[in-house]
Design an enzyme around this catalytic site. Sequence first.
Site, PDB file in Angstrom:
ATOM      1  CD  GLU A   1     -52.210  24.804   4.299  1.00  0.00           C
ATOM      2  OE1 GLU A   1     -52.596  25.987   4.316  1.00  0.00           O
ATOM      3  OE2 GLU A   1     -52.924  23.857   3.961  1.00  0.00           O
TER       4      GLU A   1
ATOM      5  CB  CYS B   1     -50.302  31.124   9.296  1.00  0.00           C
ATOM      6  SG  CYS B   1     -50.876  29.458   9.503  1.00  0.00           S
TER       7      CYS B   1
ATOM      8  CE  LYS C   1     -36.133  21.916   8.164  1.00  0.00           C
ATOM      9  NZ  LYS C   1     -35.960  22.820   9.322  1.00  0.00           N
TER      10      LYS C   1
ATOM     11  CD  GLU D   1     -48.182  35.970   8.908  1.00  0.00           C
ATOM     12  OE1 GLU D   1     -47.318  35.777   8.031  1.00  0.00           O
ATOM     13  OE2 GLU D   1     -48.916  35.081   9.345  1.00  0.00           O
TER      14      GLU D   1
HETATM   15  P1  ADP Z   1     -41.168  30.870  10.074  1.00  0.00           P
HETATM   16  O1  ADP Z   1     -41.269  32.315   9.714  1.00  0.00           O
HETATM   17  O2  ADP Z   1     -42.396  30.252  10.606  1.00  0.00           O
HETATM   18  O3  ADP Z   1     -39.929  30.499  10.839  1.00  0.00           O
HETATM   19  P2  ADP Z   1     -39.967  29.643   7.776  1.00  0.00           P
HETATM   20  O4  ADP Z   1     -40.587  29.581   6.430  1.00  0.00           O
HETATM   21  O5  ADP Z   1     -38.696  30.401   7.944  1.00  0.00           O
HETATM   22  O6  ADP Z   1     -41.141  30.172   8.698  1.00  0.00           O
HETATM   23  O7  ADP Z   1     -39.740  28.186   8.357  1.00  0.00           O
HETATM   24  C1  ADP Z   1     -40.642  27.134   8.182  1.00  0.00           C
HETATM   25  C2  ADP Z   1     -39.857  25.855   7.948  1.00  0.00           C
HETATM   26  O8  ADP Z   1     -39.100  25.988   6.764  1.00  0.00           O
HETATM   27  C3  ADP Z   1     -38.868  25.524   9.050  1.00  0.00           C
HETATM   28  O9  ADP Z   1     -38.800  24.117   9.196  1.00  0.00           O
HETATM   29  C4  ADP Z   1     -37.582  26.082   8.492  1.00  0.00           C
HETATM   30  O10 ADP Z   1     -36.444  25.454   9.065  1.00  0.00           O
HETATM   31  C5  ADP Z   1     -37.740  25.706   7.037  1.00  0.00           C
HETATM   32  N1  ADP Z   1     -36.907  26.478   6.105  1.00  0.00           N
HETATM   33  C6  ADP Z   1     -36.424  27.731   6.243  1.00  0.00           C
HETATM   34  N2  ADP Z   1     -35.668  28.074   5.182  1.00  0.00           N
HETATM   35  C7  ADP Z   1     -35.692  27.010   4.323  1.00  0.00           C
HETATM   36  C8  ADP Z   1     -35.124  26.728   3.030  1.00  0.00           C
HETATM   37  N3  ADP Z   1     -34.391  27.615   2.393  1.00  0.00           N
HETATM   38  N4  ADP Z   1     -35.370  25.515   2.489  1.00  0.00           N
HETATM   39  C9  ADP Z   1     -36.137  24.620   3.135  1.00  0.00           C
HETATM   40  N5  ADP Z   1     -36.686  24.810   4.318  1.00  0.00           N
HETATM   41  C10 ADP Z   1     -36.478  25.993   4.921  1.00  0.00           C
END
Ligand code: ADP
Length: 483
Positions: free
Chosen positions: A255, A289, A180, A386
């Site tokens: 991570e 990160c 994903k 951050e």
């Molecule tokens: P960033 O701050 O780098 O955008 P996120 O943690 O929001 O970090 O996103 C990292 C990944 O996790 C992306 O692929 C995002 O679409 C996915 N993501 C965000 N929210 C969820 C969730 N509730 N469940 C699963 N995946 C998620």
Amino acid sequence: MELKNKSLFKEECYIGGKWIKSINGETIDVDNPATQKTIGKVPKCGKDETRSAIESANLAFKNWKEKTAKERSIVLKKWHDLILKNLDDLAHIMTVEQGKPLAESKGEILMGTTYIEFYAEESKRVYGDIIPDPLPDRRIVVIKQPVGVVGAITPWNFPSTMITRKCAPALGVGCPVVIKPASQTPFSALALAVLAQEAGFPDGVFNVVTGSASEIGKELTENPMVKKISFTGSTEVGKILLKQSSSTVKKVSMELGGHAPFIVFEDANIDEAVSGAMMSKFRNSGQTCICANRIFVHENIYNEFLQKFVQEVSKIKVGNGLETSTNSGPLIDQFSLKKVKDHVNDAVNSGAKIAIGGDVHQLGGNFYQPTVLSNVTTKAKITFEETFGPVAPIYKFKNDEEVINMANDTPFGLASYFYSRDIGRIWKVAEALEYGIVSVNTGLPTKAEIPFGGVKESGLGREGSKYGLEDYLEIKYISMAGI
Ligand code: ADP
């Protein structure tokens, strides 16, 4: 999009060896962060498409795990070679959807291929053990087997490497993957799927599902057929995924966020420390990160470091990553820009001085000026959160104990950096820093051969190196009696 190989630009998902749209036909727009214009659409998939990808992967698992490591390695190497062959196009896709300068995109894709090359070989070395048994007619045998279907959820800051770093060890040891990608950067992932298909991964072994993060994430974490979740992203989302994964007691690798200290001791080579800080802080416009988030400089060299650092920062050319003169692109979106503005304003209100930058860039949109803040106080938000942007806060310190305490004063523990020429200090500080990665006299510690990962709230598990294989393997103990 100007590509030599137009087939790399896909607006469909790759599930079970087929290119598909979402069941209800819905799509998500993907924007270029440099122009804020839409560059394409990807399917907005949810639970049902994810389940179908998991089922395909589970079906494919039996044959894929039964291939020899060498047979799997041949396909991985083919994928590796195809990525190199299409490097220019892949870099173009990445720059247009992610914003980073073309040279950085190429660098990232090349780095991504090193994980494939490494694990195509290392997966052949999944060794077991024979342990002497205390009873004479028995033998203790330990073997390692692939965990099964892997759900890989990846972020937008490294749209290619975060995928190869997870998938190469998983695929190498015999696990199918359901990926994903981040909604901001799905095209790099889909291009990798085009090349995975061409490389000859059997149907169902490599799947990419785009769409609703929470729906896809919930299915991946709660479906019992998925045996392992590997996530790179924020600590906030990581905690949600950990909770969800507990319902089926999955193996997890996380991570998560970092808040890297970068310490320059009095005995450091200041020029090298400046160039290390530039690399660590401003790569990917500060959106990694492991970016230096708090730069601590000894009071006796503070002014010299600051002056040299600001001089280097003044040379950064901000712009659209497709222009060859650009060496710093935009932030990913307005949400990120707002956070950067907020952190800078808050630091200034609590006593910091702007040494350079400090405002949105004249290009407008998602661009922010490379910024250095001096005399930052520990009251500022930037000291604890951050920023994920091109802002370098500089703090003054007096002695080793004080700076180690400041460096460790965070719930995060991913990367840390320090510069010193004193071997005694180097050992003491390296052992005292509560971080998974301690980078001494270099601003760029990442490569395929190292175990990348964090402690505390920065995560679980390691990626890269021989240790990275373990995250995709289960240990089986075979008790042999009657010998
Ligand atoms: P960033 O701050 O780098 O955008 P996120 O943690 O929001 O970090 O996103 C990292 C990944 O996790 C992306 O692929 C995002 O679409 C996915 N993501 C965000 N929210 C969820 C969730 N509730 N469940 C699963 N995946 C998620």
